[in-house]
Design a protein around this motif. Structure first.
Motif, PDB file in Angstrom:
ATOM      1  N   GLN A 135       2.515   1.695  -3.433  1.00 26.02           N
ATOM      2  CA  GLN A 135       1.588   2.159  -4.459  1.00 26.02           C
ATOM      3  C   GLN A 135       1.200   3.620  -4.246  1.00 26.02           C
ATOM      4  O   GLN A 135       1.125   4.399  -5.197  1.00 26.02           O
ATOM      5  N   GLU A 136       0.961   4.000  -2.996  1.00 30.11           N
ATOM      6  CA  GLU A 136       0.562   5.378  -2.704  1.00 30.11           C
ATOM      7  C   GLU A 136       1.675   6.362  -3.051  1.00 30.11           C
ATOM      8  O   GLU A 136       1.413   7.446  -3.585  1.00 30.11           O
ATOM      9  N   GLN A 177       0.826  -1.208   0.000  1.00 28.57           N
ATOM     10  CA  GLN A 177       0.000   0.000   0.000  1.00 28.57           C
ATOM     11  C   GLN A 177       0.863   1.262   0.000  1.00 28.57           C
ATOM     12  O   GLN A 177       0.605   2.184  -0.778  1.00 28.57           O
TER      13      GLN A 177
END
Length: 335
Positions: free
Chosen positions: A312-313, A309
């Protein structure tokens, strides 16, 4: 428009986003080592999908036979015209007859020069990227040499309008005309001599013994002089597997962290092979590849584990900021 190479620098070659779609045939991707700086420089001159000139450690000396709109992003290679240093991360109009001189790297180790319209060289398998080992792409498949002449294509509509806007603000006494604005500091990667690099767990991470798993995240690793565009060899605490492992070759990516038999890590870079047979302990997150690409031989790096996460962020934020900058530039040229 043509640019004559007076001095080639240490390793100056044309690169773009990479040569995709041919890895199944053993053709490597190549492309810019610092893709963020490459994209930023292209954006500032209104280019899309064109090559930039990647310059490493010691930059070239270039003579502009005609006026040009340029941008320089990435590491600081002390660009100047005459005695005047050129600002980075912004569009600049270079007058006809100017000699642009790059020096030795002060921050980072790679700078990217974009020229409005892009360099007029043929694509090979859909890409301008230079892969010197195979002699394909870029300028005759090699790094620049003294006496080479780089032809450039006409600027795009955005580039032509940018050139027109900046030309109107020119001071006849100045050796060049730079925009009064630049990309925001928040967009520019925090290049550092000894960066912390975020990684995600690789498929063979748990095959390392516990001490090696701990060392990966607590030790520092020095980039070896034997490093190049294919891969960074790291010197540090050797990592060990719990048991010998015979692996079939598997696909690898930009930033794959491999553990060869001697335990000294290798991080694969832009000119990486298409597959590899060493265990993959980790994968550098895409958002931190520019930091790694700007680290030079002798730099010490450390690793920090993150989850998918966060990886990706961080990449999404970079892409959103690039898109927002592109929109603001269009507003500027159309205003």
């Amino acid at each position: 428009m043509t640019i004559k190479v007076i001095k080639p620098g240490m390793l100056s070659q044309l690169q773009d986003g990479g040569r995709y779609g041919y890895q199944q045939y053993g053709v490597i991707v190549s492309g810019a080592m610092d893709s963020w700086a490459h994209q930023a420089a292209s954006l500032l001159v209104g280019n899309d999908g064109e090559a930039t000139l990647e310059m490493t450690m010691l930059g070239p000396t270039l003579f502009f036979e005609e006026e040009a709109l340029i941008a320089i992003c990435g590491g600081d290679l002390q660009a100047r015209i005459g005695d005047e240093p050129l600002p980075m991360w912004r569009p600049i109009v270079v007058p006809e007859g100017s000699t642009l001189v790059f020096g030795a790297a002060q921050v980072g180790c790679r700078a990217y020069l974009a020229v409005a319209g892009g360099f007029d060289v043929p694509q090979v398998m859909g890409s301008y990227a230079t892969y010197a080992r195979a002699g394909i792409g870029g300028y005759d498949g090699r790094a620049l040499r003294a006496g080479d002449r780089l032809a450039c294509k006409p600027p795009s509509a955005v580039g032509a309008r940018m050139l027109e806007r900046l030309r109107a603000t020119a001071d006849g006494a100045a050796p060049f005309t730079a925009a009064r604005w630049s990309l925001s500091r928040e967009m520019i990667p925090a290049y550092a001599e000894h960066p912390e690099i975020r990684i995600m767990a690789g498929p063979q991470l748990l095959l390392l013994d516990e001490e090696s798993q701990r060392a990966l995240l607590t030790e520092t690793y020095r980039i070896s002089p034997q490093s190049d565009r294919m891969g960074y060899r790291l010197e540090g605490a050797p990592l060990r597997l719990t048991a010998p492992l015979d692996m079939l070759s598997e696909p690898v990516a930009f930033g794959t962290v491999q553990v060869p038999p001697d335990g000294q890590l290798i991080v694969l870079m832009a000119d990486r092979q298409t597959t590899g047979g060493y265990p993959k302990a980790a994968q550098v997150v895409s958002a931190d590849l520019p930091l790694l690409a700007q680290a030079r031989a002798g730099s010490e790096i450390s690793f920090r584990m993150v989850d998918l996460q966060e990886a990706q962020e961080s990449l999404l934020l970079m892409e959103l900021s690039l898109g927002a900058a592109r929109q603001r530039i269009r507003v500027f040229v159309e205003d």
